[in-house]
Design a protein around this motif. Structure first.
Motif, mmCIF file in Angstrom:
data_model
loop_
_atom_site.group_PDB
_atom_site.id
_atom_site.type_symbol
_atom_site.label_atom_id
_atom_site.label_comp_id
_atom_site.label_asym_id
_atom_site.label_seq_id
_atom_site.Cartn_x
_atom_site.Cartn_y
_atom_site.Cartn_z
ATOM 1 N N GLU A 330 0.834 -1.211 0.000
ATOM 2 C CA GLU A 330 0.000 0.000 0.000
ATOM 3 C C GLU A 330 0.857 1.245 0.000
ATOM 4 O O GLU A 330 0.551 2.245 -0.636
ATOM 5 C CB GLU A 330 -0.852 0.036 1.277
ATOM 6 C CG GLU A 330 -2.170 -0.665 1.200
ATOM 7 C CD GLU A 330 -2.912 -0.480 2.529
ATOM 8 O OE1 GLU A 330 -3.710 0.469 2.641
ATOM 9 O OE2 GLU A 330 -2.647 -1.274 3.466
ATOM 10 N N LYS A 331 1.934 1.178 0.787
ATOM 11 C CA LYS A 331 2.847 2.329 0.860
ATOM 12 C C LYS A 331 3.504 2.578 -0.497
ATOM 13 O O LYS A 331 3.602 3.719 -0.954
ATOM 14 C CB LYS A 331 3.928 2.086 1.919
ATOM 15 C CG LYS A 331 3.390 2.028 3.347
ATOM 16 C CD LYS A 331 4.524 1.799 4.346
ATOM 17 C CE LYS A 331 3.970 1.636 5.756
ATOM 18 N NZ LYS A 331 5.031 1.383 6.759
ATOM 19 N N TYR A 332 3.944 1.491 -1.129
ATOM 20 C CA TYR A 332 4.543 1.626 -2.471
ATOM 21 C C TYR A 332 3.589 2.386 -3.378
ATOM 22 O O TYR A 332 3.955 3.360 -4.036
ATOM 23 C CB TYR A 332 4.795 0.256 -3.116
ATOM 24 C CG TYR A 332 5.833 -0.610 -2.471
ATOM 25 C CD1 TYR A 332 6.536 -0.189 -1.349
ATOM 26 C CD2 TYR A 332 6.121 -1.877 -2.989
ATOM 27 C CE1 TYR A 332 7.489 -1.002 -0.767
ATOM 28 C CE2 TYR A 332 7.078 -2.702 -2.421
ATOM 29 C CZ TYR A 332 7.756 -2.256 -1.295
ATOM 30 O OH TYR A 332 8.687 -3.064 -0.722
ATOM 31 N N TYR A 333 2.375 1.912 -3.414
ATOM 32 C CA TYR A 333 1.327 2.439 -4.277
ATOM 33 C C TYR A 333 1.118 3.935 -4.024
ATOM 34 O O TYR A 333 1.080 4.753 -4.936
ATOM 35 C CB TYR A 333 0.056 1.636 -3.989
ATOM 36 C CG TYR A 333 -1.158 2.064 -4.747
ATOM 37 C CD1 TYR A 333 -1.402 1.593 -6.039
ATOM 38 C CD2 TYR A 333 -2.079 2.944 -4.173
ATOM 39 C CE1 TYR A 333 -2.534 1.979 -6.730
ATOM 40 C CE2 TYR A 333 -3.209 3.351 -4.863
ATOM 41 C CZ TYR A 333 -3.429 2.864 -6.144
ATOM 42 O OH TYR A 333 -4.543 3.259 -6.833
ATOM 43 N N HIS A 334 1.043 4.284 -2.724
ATOM 44 C CA HIS A 334 0.789 5.661 -2.328
ATOM 45 C C HIS A 334 1.899 6.614 -2.787
ATOM 46 O O HIS A 334 1.640 7.655 -3.391
ATOM 47 C CB HIS A 334 0.651 5.723 -0.807
ATOM 48 C CG HIS A 334 0.495 7.110 -0.259
ATOM 49 N ND1 HIS A 334 -0.684 7.806 -0.344
ATOM 50 C CD2 HIS A 334 1.387 7.934 0.368
ATOM 51 C CE1 HIS A 334 -0.526 9.006 0.209
ATOM 52 N NE2 HIS A 334 0.718 9.112 0.653
ATOM 53 N N TRP A 335 3.150 6.230 -2.523
ATOM 54 C CA TRP A 335 4.264 7.141 -2.825
ATOM 55 C C TRP A 335 4.623 7.138 -4.311
ATOM 56 O O TRP A 335 5.137 8.132 -4.830
ATOM 57 C CB TRP A 335 5.480 6.809 -1.955
ATOM 58 C CG TRP A 335 5.197 7.054 -0.507
ATOM 59 C CD1 TRP A 335 5.009 6.118 0.470
ATOM 60 C CD2 TRP A 335 5.013 8.330 0.135
ATOM 61 N NE1 TRP A 335 4.736 6.727 1.676
ATOM 62 C CE2 TRP A 335 4.726 8.076 1.498
ATOM 63 C CE3 TRP A 335 5.055 9.659 -0.303
ATOM 64 C CZ2 TRP A 335 4.500 9.103 2.416
ATOM 65 C CZ3 TRP A 335 4.824 10.669 0.610
ATOM 66 C CH2 TRP A 335 4.558 10.385 1.951
#
Lengths: 469, 469
Positions: A330-335
């Motif tokens: 999710e973090k990958y996707y967000h940043w």
């Protein structure tokens, strides 16, 4: 991101909202909120530009927002050029003001009466100033965030010189400044002398930077104007030379707005979202800790992540550690969506190997030795910039084509070179018949190539044509 | 400088013009030009402040300048507080606008409708933003550059929280931020809770920073307001808590303007001109080469001066080498007047001794080893800051006195402590009878001391009193 970039217009609207660039829900048309991610990228961009201007001797000042009607109207062509777009302050408290005040659409008429006070003798040159402010245009066309609005964040440089020659040198300095600026954003451009009917009101000539957007339309992303002594005559900017003879000053002005971010978003972004060039990304590297199976492992990862963060910060790199509760994916996707150029992943296995993983937003992952962290991060930024630049250049080259006929103009997309008789009537007719393809101008400082007008067939000059925002 | 600082008002007007801080000849009252030396010092100051705000989690944004009348008027007290001072845009091009637009005097009514969109659930807190913009007040009082004008450059922070407790913590954070900020400018202050009748329109309470100027008047140089849920109720800034129950957000706002520079100029300057604290001086160290008797000597001095400049620049120090044609004494005079904190003199004898001479703007000269240049320069900056701070603190302490009677208030100057019954009528009468001494408020967060009202003799509280700008 639910919308692919191939659907550019919808993609743009989605990504600027999702990534926190602007919020357009403020109830005045064409006046969005620049939210912190977007304004951060704009401020970083402008800091680069301001530094380039300072290095070339332009002093930063701040001039007023409001112009009395008589000052604003003094230069006749200027007011004709802006008259229909000016917002006017007419009331103070409950009183009607004695003189109404224009809200600056640009600052010539504000600055130049002061230039007249500051310039007396030939020793007062060069006078070179710049300011970063908001300007206002009562746009009647459709607005588009960062591209066309009623409130525009920009930097304007204004200079005065002894004579034509020095003003011409300033024009070249401006070209150099904006070229360096756009190089740090990895954005190729065409710098074109606009046709006379499209020049800045009151200028001798105007050069504009056009950046090709993915939909094949170009975005005017900076302008440089030679004002000759037109404004100096109106505002009495005069000086005594060595012999005591009076002359009018020669002036130039440059402007670059938050459109630079629109161009970076448009040219570099992909289906996952933004890709920001490292120089302007509010966060240049995002650290994502990958938890282990056991708590002890995760604690070691967190400790290492903090150490990596401190090391990069110490080297002046803008870095953020995402220790929120979300899963790594999710973090990958967000940043990625926000366009952070570099992701640094740290997991239990990396710690064991004394490595960290670098994932470039432009593609590619590589494990690097922890001992080479700072160096490898800087190299990755350089690689990202280069990748963006090469891709953008290739795209631009692929979309510049020679049009030999009206049919070519109608069927193609992108930027065309085609002959033009330099008569506005032909240009207008082409624009109507092609649904928007217009003359953008001629390459500055290049020998003009002869070519028959694509519309009337008469003798003319090879010009650049495109649809524009 | 022809005017001694003891004649403060004239000295101030002369120095801000001569040093290139502002130019007031622009033909709209209360709208000066911030020229590059002054605007440079303001930008340096604001960069420090912006960094302090970012470090405490406030994100920089940019909100529009113009507010539709209905939004602006929604909070009744707020519009009452500002109504008479608002500039209104009523015209766009030649058309009359359907709704007139207020030119922001402050941004609560612009930001808070957006806050209502951004805040939905308890997880959306804290929301902390700030922006650096110009604000507008149609001042009817006399204007004074940097102190009172119609166009004010400032930074405003606005935040929203779950409840009263978190808002109170934010108030303390604001106090800390502004305290750190004013410490870098070596400016002592009193932070006072203003009397209720003098609070920000719509606030629960207001704290203001007062800085004592050399003429014994105080300058309000920053404000911090607890808005409680007053604005949240008007603009529907509501959230669902963990149980799904709705609450109004609690809000705070802080503001600090270019008055910070007026305070630094006023408090630190001397008969020679400005003294700028190193952190905010556009040039921190000015290098003056002292020519030798022979050309060879002068050439060696010039080469050494360039070397020193490069070394200091490499260490991140803002340094300038004055190689103009003027005599050294003229250069000293010029840069002293502009307030450059450190002068570095290099002459033939210094080169022979491998020394350079440091002259501190606060007094004192010392030769230092060339090998210790960077370190010694940094030490000199620290010493200058300390000297300024100690001097300013001593002056402030010497001008705070206890007033036991109306006579004390009438005869003394500076800041007084005296009892007040907390009735506005008494405060107003004191102000009239003393020619301007007014209640400035109570120390924040300190136990209130009982004292009989200096006017009516009834029971009251010890308050701070002073004449103010």
């Amino acid at each position: 991101m639910n919308i692919p970039k191939s659907n550019f217009s919808d993609w743009y609207n989605e990504v600027i909202y999702s990534a926190g660039i602007v919020d357009i829900r403020y109830p005045v048309k064409g006046m969005p909120i620049y939210t912190s991610w977007g304004f951060g990228a704009i401020r970083k961009s402008f800091a680069i530009l301001e530094e380039l201007l300072e290095q070339t001797g332009h002093g930063q000042m701040l001039f007023p927002l409001l112009v009395p009607e008589d000052l604003f109207g003094a230069e006749g062509e200027h007011i004709k050029g802006f008259g229909g777009e000016v917002l006017w302050v007419t009331q103070g408290g409950n009183e009607t003001l004695e003189r109404k005040l224009a809200v600056r659409p640009t600052s010539e008429t504000i600055m130049y009466p002061m230039f007249a006070q500051w310039i007396r003798a030939h020793t007062d040159f060069p006078l070179k100033v710049h300011q970063t402010v908001t300007i206002y245009r009562h746009e009647t066309k459709a607005t588009k965030p960062l591209v066309r609005g009623r409130e525009v964040y920009w930097n304007e440089a204004h200079s005065a010189f002894r004579n034509e020659k020095e003003a011409e040198e300033s024009i070249r300095e401006g070209l150099q400044i904006y070229s360096e600026f756009y190089a740090t954003l990895a954005l190729p451009f065409t710098a074109l002398v606009r046709p006379d009917y499209d020049k800045f009101p009151g200028a001798k000539y105007s050069i504009a930077f056009d950046i090709l957007m993915p939909d094949g339309k170009v975005l005017q992303a900076a302008t440089i104007h030679n004002l000759a002594d037109n404004f100096a005559k109106v505002y009495s900017i005069q000086y005594d030379d060595e012999k005591g003879e009076k002359h009018y000053a020669h002036q130039t002005t440059f402007g670059l707005s938050m459109r630079c971010l629109a161009a970076a978003i448009g040219v570099h972004g992909d289906d996952k979202g933004l890709i920001l060039p490292p120089a302007i990304s509010p966060i240049q590297a995002i650290i994502i800790p990958i938890p282990g199976k056991e708590e002890k492992e995760s604690a070691a990862v967190d400790a290492k992540a903090k150490e990596v963060k401190a090391k990069l910060e110490g080297a002046g790199i803008r870095v953020h550690l995402d220790c929120s509760e979300k899963r790594p994916g999710e973090k990958y996707y967000h940043w990625e969506m926000k366009g952070v150029p570099l992701r640094i992943e740290i997991g239990p296995r990396d710690i064991a190997n004394k490595k960290v993983m670098l994932a470039l937003r432009t593609g590619g992952k590589k494990p690097i030795d922890e001992s080479k962290l700072v160096e490898a991060t800087r190299d990755a930024f350089a690689e990202i910039l280069k990748t963006l630049e090469e891709k953008a250049k290739k795209e631009l080259e692929g979309k510049i084509s020679k049009a030999k006929s009206m049919d070519d103009l109608k069927k193609g997309t992108g930027i065309f070179t085609a002959g033009w008789c330099e008569n506005q009537k032909c240009a207008d007719e082409v624009k109507t018949e092609t649904g928007g393809v217009e003359v953008r101008g001629f390459l500055f400082d290049k020998k003009k190539e002869k070519a028959k007008c694509v519309k009337c067939g008469k003798d003319g000059t090879l010009a650049y044509w495109a649809k524009a925002y």
